[in-house]
Design a protein around this motif. Structure first.
Motif, mmCIF file in Angstrom:
data_model
loop_
_atom_site.group_PDB
_atom_site.id
_atom_site.type_symbol
_atom_site.label_atom_id
_atom_site.label_comp_id
_atom_site.label_asym_id
_atom_site.label_seq_id
_atom_site.Cartn_x
_atom_site.Cartn_y
_atom_site.Cartn_z
ATOM 1 N N TYR A 156 -0.050 -7.934 -6.960
ATOM 2 C CA TYR A 156 -1.405 -8.116 -6.434
ATOM 3 C C TYR A 156 -1.993 -9.457 -6.889
ATOM 4 O O TYR A 156 -2.604 -10.173 -6.116
ATOM 5 C CB TYR A 156 -2.296 -6.955 -6.888
ATOM 6 C CG TYR A 156 -3.753 -7.177 -6.623
ATOM 7 C CD1 TYR A 156 -4.271 -6.998 -5.338
ATOM 8 C CD2 TYR A 156 -4.610 -7.611 -7.627
ATOM 9 C CE1 TYR A 156 -5.608 -7.245 -5.070
ATOM 10 C CE2 TYR A 156 -5.944 -7.856 -7.375
ATOM 11 C CZ TYR A 156 -6.437 -7.673 -6.094
ATOM 12 O OH TYR A 156 -7.750 -7.940 -5.836
ATOM 13 N N TYR B 122 2.270 1.817 -3.398
ATOM 14 C CA TYR B 122 1.259 2.331 -4.324
ATOM 15 C C TYR B 122 1.030 3.824 -4.084
ATOM 16 O O TYR B 122 1.023 4.633 -5.018
ATOM 17 C CB TYR B 122 -0.076 1.570 -4.193
ATOM 18 C CG TYR B 122 -1.090 2.129 -5.152
ATOM 19 C CD1 TYR B 122 -1.104 1.715 -6.477
ATOM 20 C CD2 TYR B 122 -1.949 3.150 -4.761
ATOM 21 C CE1 TYR B 122 -1.972 2.293 -7.392
ATOM 22 C CE2 TYR B 122 -2.819 3.740 -5.672
ATOM 23 C CZ TYR B 122 -2.824 3.290 -6.983
ATOM 24 O OH TYR B 122 -3.677 3.870 -7.891
ATOM 25 N N ILE C 277 -7.526 -0.723 -2.238
ATOM 26 C CA ILE C 277 -6.471 -1.592 -1.703
ATOM 27 C C ILE C 277 -6.129 -1.288 -0.254
ATOM 28 O O ILE C 277 -5.864 -2.183 0.527
ATOM 29 C CB ILE C 277 -5.188 -1.554 -2.582
ATOM 30 C CG1 ILE C 277 -4.631 -0.147 -2.712
ATOM 31 C CG2 ILE C 277 -5.441 -2.167 -3.946
ATOM 32 C CD1 ILE C 277 -3.304 -0.101 -3.470
ATOM 33 N N PHE D 146 -2.725 -11.498 -3.515
ATOM 34 C CA PHE D 146 -3.817 -10.862 -2.754
ATOM 35 C C PHE D 146 -5.156 -11.126 -3.426
ATOM 36 O O PHE D 146 -6.176 -11.327 -2.773
ATOM 37 C CB PHE D 146 -3.600 -9.349 -2.682
ATOM 38 C CG PHE D 146 -2.383 -8.933 -1.905
ATOM 39 C CD1 PHE D 146 -1.978 -9.633 -0.769
ATOM 40 C CD2 PHE D 146 -1.638 -7.830 -2.290
ATOM 41 C CE1 PHE D 146 -0.857 -9.236 -0.048
ATOM 42 C CE2 PHE D 146 -0.517 -7.424 -1.577
ATOM 43 C CZ PHE D 146 -0.128 -8.130 -0.456
ATOM 44 N N SER D 147 -5.121 -11.122 -4.751
ATOM 45 C CA SER D 147 -6.331 -11.365 -5.527
ATOM 46 C C SER D 147 -7.014 -12.668 -5.115
ATOM 47 O O SER D 147 -8.225 -12.710 -4.891
ATOM 48 C CB SER D 147 -5.948 -11.391 -7.007
ATOM 49 O OG SER D 147 -6.944 -12.015 -7.757
ATOM 50 N N LYS E 5 0.365 -4.380 -10.004
ATOM 51 C CA LYS E 5 -0.741 -5.228 -10.457
ATOM 52 C C LYS E 5 -0.315 -6.699 -10.475
ATOM 53 O O LYS E 5 -1.053 -7.575 -10.014
ATOM 54 C CB LYS E 5 -1.206 -4.789 -11.846
ATOM 55 C CG LYS E 5 -2.451 -5.523 -12.293
ATOM 56 C CD LYS E 5 -2.826 -5.273 -13.744
ATOM 57 C CE LYS E 5 -3.952 -6.250 -14.126
ATOM 58 N NZ LYS E 5 -4.113 -6.399 -15.555
ATOM 59 N N ASN F 4 0.814 -1.217 0.000
ATOM 60 C CA ASN F 4 0.000 0.000 0.000
ATOM 61 C C ASN F 4 0.844 1.262 0.000
ATOM 62 O O ASN F 4 0.544 2.225 -0.686
ATOM 63 C CB ASN F 4 -0.920 0.017 1.227
ATOM 64 C CG ASN F 4 -2.123 -0.876 1.023
ATOM 65 O OD1 ASN F 4 -2.783 -0.805 -0.001
ATOM 66 N ND2 ASN F 4 -2.391 -1.741 1.983
ATOM 67 N N ASP G 45 -12.132 -7.637 -5.898
ATOM 68 C CA ASP G 45 -11.009 -8.100 -6.719
ATOM 69 C C ASP G 45 -11.148 -7.587 -8.154
ATOM 70 O O ASP G 45 -10.195 -7.064 -8.734
ATOM 71 C CB ASP G 45 -10.967 -9.629 -6.678
ATOM 72 C CG ASP G 45 -9.885 -10.187 -7.587
ATOM 73 O OD1 ASP G 45 -8.741 -9.727 -7.480
ATOM 74 O OD2 ASP G 45 -10.207 -11.068 -8.409
#
Lengths: 460, 359
Positions: free
Chosen positions: B264, B216, B339, B278-279, B261, B213, B291
């Motif tokens: 993730y 990002y 997120i 994470f997805s 991405k 996070n 998601d």
């Protein structure tokens, strides 16, 4: 409640009863305080919570309470550690309890982002301990001044401590009687599944039924444990439940010393006989001489101001947790009347607050980086609590007023800026939704105890 | 009282059984295990990107040595190519600011911008500098090289000023040494990382979520926000542009978002094949909508970035591009709530390590 007072705590506050439970509790309580304070210092939290921050979220009406300059902030913690030791030993007891209560409460009032129910509990308990004569046996004070020794004491001295524990448990239980807790098993469902990697038990923890089981059992435990502790017949089982329940919460959640505080504090419900035997054992171990004749009891007159003082305290303790009824809307969402009400481990709230400082004359805006002004913990707490959002906005106004911004071409000085915030909050596993709309100039809103109608209504 | 309580317990327990009956059966969600996810991320994303970065930095080092002995424009271009490759790979590596990477402050010593040319020039002319000093944080790393390799006098300086060449040598050598230390660090740390699945804020899983996070948000704020003046009343600051001298800032942003991405989704760094990320955790928690929203937003951001055919600095200087930049920033901003708020809340990850009682 009347019934509870009559049956559970005996209305006869001034009846004489053995002092042993109070003495034992003093020793346990002092030791717990000492441990907690040393732990707090050793973990470096004085630094991170009371020295590092640039800004503090004071409590309404107590904003004048400020931390001491830099490392001086360690002074109240050192005083607390010493006075906790003195409480345990019963040395200058009244002075020690007073100093502990004052220092602890002072520290807690500095910043509401550090608020925890168990800190509030410690504040109240140290206040009560200041009022009761828990030094009148097996203490350095009693050694130095044998005339203060007592075998018995007024029933309210012990009863009020039991009452305080009962308030914690019962209100914690009542708070769990809500739809999220009982019918969605939230937030436990979220918290327990996160443990799915624990060897052997992990798979159970991510089963939905486990979350429901824990939710319902936790609720029943909080509501009824005090009654089972009060009854002689059920007490041994109840205490096993106390140990099991709190050790489990200690293993699963980062709630610090709270489980141990409860495990040790609830020993006050044990029988007088238990406490007397324990005390006699301790006396033998420390070669305590009983040779000086002790005055058996405190021939105290029933002083009306003590009686009314007690009644007032009990009333306040019951009214504060139910003050939320005076506010409309969803309690978890608005958090009006939320603190000081024993709502422990009750919700999982995650927020994102973006603040915009706007120059009214040019209409130009700055997007604020919250962590330029707040610690990670402060930001985390602020983003879901409306009163803190408002406090932060007002602080930003002061911070930005009169500041000049420029690039190679232009220069603008902000005067009397407006502060807006767009805040999204996710509550108990739901998708996030708008919490504060960007349309409000927060600097123009009052900070008081009235209902905050600028909070967006909670949508299921 | 007691009897009534027992009765109540019984009634409640029966209620409990009924309330749960319908919930037990529909437990058909996908299997997910945080330990497996961490294994996938370390084995297929972190280690491969680290290896690639190590190779690229050592190519950078050898190409610079080659250039030193023969300072031609062609050889300088060779150095620049290796610098660019390293910088692009760094966009993946910088997400993982924990363990060995954090221990030596690698993310800031390699990726700090804006660069401070005045400081660099004064270091070069005075000579007595310590590149590891905190005061030199904006005078080392990939952005210092951006200035040193791409400023308009670079080739002349290299050909005529040995202090200039020595400085670049020092910056590259520092990065090379630090990369070696991280490669060595991850040999031992991999097991620690893979097994640290707990919920405390110091567990590798929590650190991973929090750093993901942070990275990002840093991409959003530093790569676009600061340059377009989001913290400056909308007055743009071209001097904040990342890799300003080479002009590859949009490329870096695109690579950074692609890396986030891919991380993730748990995609393999080398071949892009899917793994646990994470997805998968969100899908397992029955948050498929979230998601989808996150992946759609990533794609939208990427297509927005592709819409720029000039450098970021040129875009900032062109008033006609303002709305397009604002739109890009808005999309970057809207992903944060997905997120940082929704995903983190669903995982039950804690942000601070202090005691907590859940309120």
């Amino acid at each position: 409640m009347i019934r509870l007072l009559n049956k559970g705590f005996k209305a006869d506050f001034f009846r004489q009863t053995a002092i042993a439970p109070l003495i034992v509790f003093r020793i346990i309580f002092g030791a717990m305080l000492l441990y907690s304070i040393l732990r707090f210092i050793m973990k470096g939290w004085v630094e991170t919570q009371y020295i590092d921050p640039q800004f503090y979220f004071g409590f309404l009406g107590f904003e004048w309470v400020k931390p001491l300059e830099g490392s001086l902030m360690y002074i109240p913690f050192v005083i607390m550690a010493i006075s906790a030791l003195f409480i345990m030993l019963g040395f200058f007891y009244r002075m020690s309890t007073f100093l502990f209560f004052v220092c602890f409460t002072y520290v807690e009032l500095i910043d509401k982002s550090n608020y925890l129910n168990h800190y509030y509990f410690i504040s109240l308990m140290s206040f009560l301990m200041m009022l009761v004569p828990a030094h009148r046996d097996f203490s350095i004070d009693a050694k130095l001044f044998p005339s203060i020794r007592k075998k018995e004491t007024a029933a309210w001295h012990i009863g009020i401590l039991k009452f305080q524990l009962a308030v914690v448990y019962i209100f914690a239980g009542l708070a769990k009687l809500n739809a999220d807790w009982l019918f969605e098993a939230q937030p436990l469902k979220t918290w327990l599944q996160a443990h799915h990697n624990i060897p052997y038990l992990g798979w159970i923890l991510q089963e939905e039924i486990t979350a429901y089981f824990f939710s319902w059992m936790g609720c029943l435990y909080d509501l009824f444990i005090v009654f089972f502790l009060l009854s002689k017949r059920t007490r041994p089982f109840a205490y096993l439940a106390v140990i099991f329940f709190h050790v489990l919460t200690w293993l699963l959640f980062p709630i610090g010393v709270f489980p141990w505080v409860m495990i040790f504090s609830t020993t006050i419900f044990f029988s007088v006989k238990f406490h007397q035997q324990l005390l006699n054992g301790l006396k033998k171990l420390f070669k305590w001489s009983e040779s000086i004749p002790e005055k058996v009891n405190d021939i105290s007159v029933l002083r009306p101001f003590v009686k009314y003082g007690i009644i007032l305290y009990l009333a306040i303790q019951i009214l504060i947790p139910i003050r939320f009824l005076a506010y409309p809307g969803n309690l978890f969402w608005n958090e009006e009347g939320f603190r000081f009400s024993w709502r422990v481990m009750l919700m999982h709230k995650e927020g994102l607050a973006t603040f915009y400082v706007t120059d009214k004359s040019s209409g130009r805006t700055i997007e604020v980086n919250n962590t330029d002004f707040l610690t990670v913990r402060q930001e985390d707490q602020m983003m879901t609590q409306p009163d803190m959002i408002l406090q932060f906005a007002k602080m930003l106004k002061k911070e930005f007023d009169g500041k000049t911004f420029s690039n190679s071409k232009q220069s603008i000085t902000l005067r009397d800026p407006a502060v807006h915030a767009e805040v999204f909050v996710s509550l108990n596993g739901r998708s996030s939704q708008l919490f504060i709309d960007r349309k409000h100039d927060l600097t123009a809103l009052p900070y008081n105890l009235k209902h905050r109608d600028w909070i967006e209504p909670f949508k299921k | 009282m007691l009897k009534r309580s027992i009765g109540f317990v019984l009634v409640m327990s029966i209620g409990l059984l009924f309330s749960c009956r319908d919930k037990v059966d529909n437990d058909d969600n996908t299997d997910f295990n945080k330990g497996e996810m961490l294994e996938n991320v370390s084995a297929n994303i972190i280690i491969p990107s680290l290896m690639k970065f190590e190779t690229e930095v050592s190519n950078l080092k050898s190409s610079f040595e080659n250039f030193k002995s023969n300072p031609t424009n062609v050889n300088l271009d060779n150095v620049k190519t290796n610098w660019r490759e390293s910088y692009l790979t760094f966009q993946t590596l910088k997400i993982f600011d924990f363990g060995p990477i954090r221990n030596i402050g690698f993310k800031s010593s390699t990726g700090t911008y804006p660069v401070d040319p005045v400081k660099i020039e004064s270091n070069i002319s005075s000579g007595g500098y310590d590149l590891a000093a905190a005061s030199n944080i904006a005078a080392v790393g990939l952005n210092a090289l951006d200035y040193l390799l791409y400023n308009s006098n670079a080739l002349t300086e290299f050909q005529n000023n040995s202090s200039y060449t020595d400085y670049v040598d020092g910056v590259i050598q520092k990065m090379f040494n630090e990369t070696q230390s991280i490669v060595n660090g991850w040999v031992g740390y991999t097991t620690v990382f893979n097994e640290s699945t707990g919920t405390s804020s110091t567990s590798a899983f929590s650190e991973f979520v929090n750093e993901f996070n942070r990275d990002y948000e840093l991409a959003k704020t530093a790569k676009i926000g600061f340059p377009i003046g989001k913290a400056n009343l909308g007055l743009s600051n071209p001097e904040y542009v990342e890799a300003r001298y080479s002009g590859i800032s949009f490329e870096l942003l695109e690579e950074s978002i692609k890396a986030l991405k891919a991380t993730y989704n748990g995609d393999d760094f080398e071949n892009g094949s899917t793994g646990q990320g994470f997805s998968n955790y969100l899908v397992h928690l029955e948050r498929t909508n979230l998601d989808d929203a996150i992946n759609e937003k990533f794609d939208l951001i990427l297509s927005n970035i592709e819409g720029f055919t000039m450098t970021l600095e040129e875009a900032i200087d062109d008033p006609a591009m303002k709305s397009q930049l604002d739109e890009l920033y808005l999309h970057l901003q809207q992903q944060v709530v997905n997120i940082k708020t929704d995903m983190t809340a669903a995982f039950g990850v804690l942000i601070t390590y202090q005691d907590n009682d859940g309120d």
